[in-house]
Design a protein around this motif. Structure first.
Motif, PDB file in Angstrom:
ATOM      1  N   PRO A 252     -17.380  17.420   8.734  1.00  0.00           N
ATOM      2  CA  PRO A 252     -16.044  17.356   9.343  1.00  0.00           C
ATOM      3  C   PRO A 252     -16.049  17.801  10.808  1.00  0.00           C
ATOM      4  CG  PRO A 252     -16.197  19.223   7.855  1.00  0.00           C
ATOM      5  CD  PRO A 252     -17.441  18.410   7.654  1.00  0.00           C
ATOM      6  N   PHE A 253     -17.159  18.401  11.255  1.00  0.00           N
ATOM      7  CA  PHE A 253     -17.276  18.836  12.643  1.00  0.00           C
ATOM      8  C   PHE A 253     -18.107  17.861  13.487  1.00  0.00           C
ATOM      9  CE2 PHE A 253     -16.974  22.711  10.011  1.00  0.00           C
ATOM     10  CZ  PHE A 253     -15.778  23.205  10.497  1.00  0.00           C
ATOM     11  N   TRP A 254     -18.295  16.661  12.989  1.00  0.00           N
ATOM     12  CA  TRP A 254     -19.100  15.656  13.684  1.00  0.00           C
ATOM     13  C   TRP A 254     -18.559  15.396  15.092  1.00  0.00           C
ATOM     14  CZ3 TRP A 254     -23.310  13.188  14.457  1.00  0.00           C
ATOM     15  CH2 TRP A 254     -23.343  11.893  14.984  1.00  0.00           C
ATOM     16  N   GLN A 255     -19.433  15.549  16.098  1.00  0.00           N
ATOM     17  CA  GLN A 255     -19.152  15.304  17.505  1.00  0.00           C
ATOM     18  C   GLN A 255     -18.097  16.255  18.084  1.00  0.00           C
ATOM     19  OE1 GLN A 255     -18.268  11.070  17.751  1.00  0.00           O
ATOM     20  NE2 GLN A 255     -20.427  10.610  18.183  1.00  0.00           N
ATOM     21  N   MET A 256     -17.805  17.344  17.406  1.00  0.00           N
ATOM     22  CA  MET A 256     -16.885  18.335  17.945  1.00  0.00           C
ATOM     23  C   MET A 256     -17.583  19.227  18.956  1.00  0.00           C
ATOM     24  SD  MET A 256     -14.329  19.845  15.024  1.00  0.00           S
ATOM     25  CE  MET A 256     -13.165  18.812  14.156  1.00  0.00           C
ATOM     26  N   ARG A 257     -16.904  19.534  20.022  1.00  0.00           N
ATOM     27  CA  ARG A 257     -17.377  20.494  20.998  1.00  0.00           C
ATOM     28  C   ARG A 257     -16.589  21.787  20.826  1.00  0.00           C
ATOM     29  NH1 ARG A 257     -20.598  17.183  20.689  1.00  0.00           N
ATOM     30  NH2 ARG A 257     -21.685  16.034  22.347  1.00  0.00           N
ATOM     31  N   GLU A 258     -16.902  22.769  21.661  1.00  0.00           N
ATOM     32  CA  GLU A 258     -16.267  24.079  21.504  1.00  0.00           C
ATOM     33  C   GLU A 258     -14.754  23.991  21.582  1.00  0.00           C
ATOM     34  OE1 GLU A 258     -16.454  28.606  23.355  1.00  0.00           O
ATOM     35  OE2 GLU A 258     -17.510  26.959  24.375  1.00  0.00           O
ATOM     36  N   GLU A 259     -14.251  23.260  22.584  1.00  0.00           N
ATOM     37  CA  GLU A 259     -12.799  23.170  22.740  1.00  0.00           C
ATOM     38  C   GLU A 259     -12.146  22.480  21.557  1.00  0.00           C
ATOM     39  OE1 GLU A 259     -14.891  19.952  25.191  1.00  0.00           O
ATOM     40  OE2 GLU A 259     -15.057  22.123  24.843  1.00  0.00           O
ATOM     41  N   ASP A 260     -12.861  21.514  20.950  1.00  0.00           N
ATOM     42  CA  ASP A 260     -12.313  20.833  19.774  1.00  0.00           C
ATOM     43  C   ASP A 260     -12.244  21.773  18.578  1.00  0.00           C
ATOM     44  OD1 ASP A 260     -12.257  18.385  21.210  1.00  0.00           O
ATOM     45  OD2 ASP A 260     -14.384  18.106  20.798  1.00  0.00           O
ATOM     46  N   MET A 261     -13.292  22.575  18.381  1.00  0.00           N
ATOM     47  CA  MET A 261     -13.322  23.487  17.246  1.00  0.00           C
ATOM     48  C   MET A 261     -12.274  24.570  17.389  1.00  0.00           C
ATOM     49  SD  MET A 261     -17.453  23.858  16.636  1.00  0.00           S
ATOM     50  CE  MET A 261     -17.243  24.743  15.078  1.00  0.00           C
ATOM     51  N   ARG A 262     -12.103  25.074  18.597  1.00  0.00           N
ATOM     52  CA  ARG A 262     -11.094  26.119  18.797  1.00  0.00           C
ATOM     53  C   ARG A 262      -9.689  25.559  18.699  1.00  0.00           C
ATOM     54  NH1 ARG A 262     -13.581  30.717  19.962  1.00  0.00           N
ATOM     55  NH2 ARG A 262     -15.637  30.685  20.964  1.00  0.00           N
ATOM     56  N   ALA A 263      -9.496  24.322  19.102  1.00  0.00           N
ATOM     57  CA  ALA A 263      -8.164  23.716  19.017  1.00  0.00           C
ATOM     58  C   ALA A 263      -7.753  23.469  17.579  1.00  0.00           C
ATOM     59  CB  ALA A 263      -8.139  22.412  19.805  1.00  0.00           C
ATOM     60  N   ARG A 264      -8.759  23.244  16.694  1.00  0.00           N
ATOM     61  CA  ARG A 264      -8.459  22.986  15.280  1.00  0.00           C
ATOM     62  C   ARG A 264      -8.107  24.262  14.528  1.00  0.00           C
ATOM     63  NH1 ARG A 264      -7.220  17.731  14.732  1.00  0.00           N
ATOM     64  NH2 ARG A 264      -8.922  16.347  15.368  1.00  0.00           N
ATOM     65  N   SER A 265      -8.432  25.422  15.064  1.00  0.00           N
ATOM     66  CA  SER A 265      -8.176  26.706  14.393  1.00  0.00           C
ATOM     67  C   SER A 265      -8.804  26.689  13.002  1.00  0.00           C
ATOM     68  CB  SER A 265      -6.671  26.971  14.294  1.00  0.00           C
ATOM     69  OG  SER A 265      -6.421  28.228  13.700  1.00  0.00           O
ATOM     70  N   ILE A 266     -10.135  26.704  12.959  1.00  0.00           N
ATOM     71  CA  ILE A 266     -10.869  26.577  11.697  1.00  0.00           C
ATOM     72  C   ILE A 266     -11.130  27.947  11.079  1.00  0.00           C
ATOM     73  CG2 ILE A 266     -11.988  24.468  12.510  1.00  0.00           C
ATOM     74  CD1 ILE A 266     -14.509  26.110  12.956  1.00  0.00           C
ATOM     75  N   GLU A 267     -11.439  27.938   9.790  1.00  0.00           N
ATOM     76  CA  GLU A 267     -11.864  29.131   9.062  1.00  0.00           C
ATOM     77  C   GLU A 267     -12.905  28.724   8.039  1.00  0.00           C
ATOM     78  OE1 GLU A 267     -10.129  32.858   6.354  1.00  0.00           O
ATOM     79  OE2 GLU A 267      -8.754  31.443   7.305  1.00  0.00           O
ATOM     80  N   LEU A 268     -14.009  29.454   8.004  1.00  0.00           N
ATOM     81  CA  LEU A 268     -15.058  29.197   7.034  1.00  0.00           C
ATOM     82  C   LEU A 268     -14.925  30.189   5.881  1.00  0.00           C
ATOM     83  CD1 LEU A 268     -18.173  28.676   9.354  1.00  0.00           C
ATOM     84  CD2 LEU A 268     -16.508  26.989   8.590  1.00  0.00           C
ATOM     85  N   LEU A 269     -14.778  29.683   4.666  1.00  0.00           N
ATOM     86  CA  LEU A 269     -14.663  30.507   3.464  1.00  0.00           C
ATOM     87  C   LEU A 269     -16.031  30.531   2.784  1.00  0.00           C
ATOM     88  CD1 LEU A 269     -11.304  29.008   2.144  1.00  0.00           C
ATOM     89  CD2 LEU A 269     -11.640  30.834   3.810  1.00  0.00           C
ATOM     90  N   VAL A 270     -16.647  31.703   2.722  1.00  0.00           N
ATOM     91  CA  VAL A 270     -18.019  31.836   2.250  1.00  0.00           C
ATOM     92  C   VAL A 270     -18.045  32.577   0.916  1.00  0.00           C
ATOM     93  CG1 VAL A 270     -20.322  32.715   2.791  1.00  0.00           C
ATOM     94  CG2 VAL A 270     -18.833  31.891   4.641  1.00  0.00           C
ATOM     95  N   THR A 271     -18.778  32.026  -0.042  1.00  0.00           N
ATOM     96  CA  THR A 271     -18.978  32.665  -1.345  1.00  0.00           C
ATOM     97  C   THR A 271     -20.476  32.713  -1.641  1.00  0.00           C
ATOM     98  OG1 THR A 271     -16.858  31.846  -2.186  1.00  0.00           O
ATOM     99  CG2 THR A 271     -18.470  32.600  -3.803  1.00  0.00           C
ATOM    100  N   ILE A 272     -20.978  33.914  -1.910  1.00  0.00           N
ATOM    101  CA  ILE A 272     -22.383  34.106  -2.243  1.00  0.00           C
ATOM    102  C   ILE A 272     -22.472  34.600  -3.683  1.00  0.00           C
ATOM    103  CG2 ILE A 272     -24.538  35.254  -1.643  1.00  0.00           C
ATOM    104  CD1 ILE A 272     -23.553  33.394   0.524  1.00  0.00           C
ATOM    105  N   LYS A 273     -23.272  33.927  -4.490  1.00  0.00           N
ATOM    106  CA  LYS A 273     -23.515  34.335  -5.867  1.00  0.00           C
ATOM    107  C   LYS A 273     -25.002  34.569  -6.061  1.00  0.00           C
ATOM    108  CE  LYS A 273     -19.595  31.828  -7.877  1.00  0.00           C
ATOM    109  NZ  LYS A 273     -19.175  30.805  -8.875  1.00  0.00           N
ATOM    110  N   ALA A 274     -25.335  35.600  -6.845  1.00  0.00           N
ATOM    111  CA  ALA A 274     -26.744  35.927  -7.065  1.00  0.00           C
ATOM    112  C   ALA A 274     -26.889  36.649  -8.398  1.00  0.00           C
ATOM    113  CB  ALA A 274     -27.280  36.795  -5.922  1.00  0.00           C
ATOM    114  N   PHE A 275     -28.124  36.789  -8.808  1.00  0.00           N
ATOM    115  CA  PHE A 275     -28.444  37.513 -10.047  1.00  0.00           C
ATOM    116  C   PHE A 275     -29.132  38.812  -9.661  1.00  0.00           C
ATOM    117  CE2 PHE A 275     -31.117  38.602 -13.697  1.00  0.00           C
ATOM    118  CZ  PHE A 275     -30.186  38.534 -14.728  1.00  0.00           C
ATOM    119  N   ASP A 276     -28.572  39.941 -10.114  1.00  0.00           N
ATOM    120  CA  ASP A 276     -29.140  41.247  -9.835  1.00  0.00           C
ATOM    121  C   ASP A 276     -30.109  41.616 -10.953  1.00  0.00           C
ATOM    122  OD1 ASP A 276     -29.506  44.153  -9.714  1.00  0.00           O
ATOM    123  OD2 ASP A 276     -27.938  44.119  -8.204  1.00  0.00           O
TER     124      ASP A 276
END
Length: 331
Positions: free
Chosen positions: A242-266
């Motif tokens: 979804p960020f194809w050919q986006m530059r810095e100004e494009d990414m900041r104008a979109r006001s994006i947020e990355l939601l990260v989930t990490i799962k592991a076995f202890d």
């Protein structure tokens, strides 16, 4: 970059758990600690709060303070009752030394009764005083059983103990660029079968209304066998992104947020652990590379992982953009 490729429509998902109505959102969807950035209303407070979950997620210092305050409050309450029925109902207490002395003796007798210590120096006299002492000792048994259970639950609760980089960066990658962030474990626990899921929340303005669309980001490596040193998660900004050919100004104008989930076995707990976090535009560093955070020890006998370098980066300009080396290292 391969700009001659035809851009593909990125796959959008609607199962993120959040609404697409941007006008109803707060500053971010997830807090840095992974908790949802929201508050619930419409029903009484006691129905919205789980005491168990609140005490379980509370920090150690706050938990100890809450236990101490509860213990002190209960003793003050029963000390007041003993004073109301008369200090003469407590045999062995030295009366006639003023209210404060009598209250302190009642307070310490209450603490001995609540904890079932019972030194024997002071004892209740009469049916009323013995009934009150019996109720307090029963309350003490129940309370300390619950507190002991909470201590065990907090101590035995599996946690991932993962530290994330403070920023996510856009760095050169293959023939183009990629979004990257780094993570590592900061305790002496062993995590295996580690997987990462990243969802991008991108804000758009359509017909004068702000909406949010959610896109799962494809990672170059979405699963590793062991998180021994560190892991840099990489999303290639190709024609399927979804960020194809986006530059810095494009990414900041979109006001994006990355939601990260990490799962592991202890391995120690023999249980699955999970940790979440998020990154917003305020934490975007465009044009950078992460600095290596591990090296051979001085003795040469082991690898030294420097956790304080997990978020360190150096500036790196792209060929098709102006030199960014002179820009400050923190956006």
């Amino acid at each position: 970059m391969n700009t001659h490729k035809q851009a593909k429509q990125p796959r959008e998902v609607n199962n993120s758990g959040f609404s697409g109505n941007s006008s109803a959102e707060g500053k971010r969807l997830l807090n840095k600690d992974g908790s949802a950035n929201l508050s619930k209303t419409g029903i009484p407070f006691y129905q919205r709060i789980s005491t168990y979950h609140t005490l379980l997620k509370m920090s150690r210092v706050k938990f100890l303070v809450v236990v101490f305050l509860f213990y002190t409050t209960v003793n003050l309450f029963f000390a007041g009752i003993y004073m109301l029925i008369g200090s003469d109902k407590l045999s062995g207490s030295s009366g006639g030394h003023g209210f404060i002395d009598n209250f302190l003796q009642a307070f310490f007798f209450s603490s001995q009764t609540l904890t079932t210590v019972g030194y024997g120096h002071v004892a209740p006299v009469g049916v009323v005083a013995n009934c009150i002492a019996s109720i307090e000792s029963f309350l003490g048994i129940m309370t300390f059983a619950l507190v002991t259970g909470m201590f065990y639950a907090r101590f035995s609760r599996p946690k991932a103990y993962i530290r994330f980089s403070d920023n996510f960066i856009v760095a050169p990658f293959q023939e183009g660029r990629a979004i990257m962030f780094r993570l590592a474990t900061y305790k002496n626990n062993d995590l295996t079968e580690v997987s990462a899921e990243v969802t991008a929340a991108i804000h758009y303005v359509e017909n004068g209304k702000r909406t949010t669309r959610f896109y799962p980001l494809k990672l170059e490596i979405s699963r590793i066998n062991s998180l021994a040193i560190s892991w840099t998660c990489v999303h290639y900004m190709n024609e399927e992104s979804p960020f194809w050919q986006m530059r810095e100004e494009d990414m900041r104008a979109r006001s994006i947020e990355l939601l990260v989930t990490i799962k592991a076995f202890d391995d120690h707990f023999s249980n699955t652990v999970q940790q979440r976090t998020s990154y917003t535009n305020d934490e975007l560093v465009y044009g950078a590379r992460f600095v290596p955070m591990y090296e051979r020890s001085d003795s040469g006998g082991h690898t030294e992982v420097m956790l304080d370098r997990i978020g360190e980066f150096t500036r790196h300009s792209f060929v098709d953009e102006p030199d960014r080396q002179a820009k400050d290292t923190a956006d």
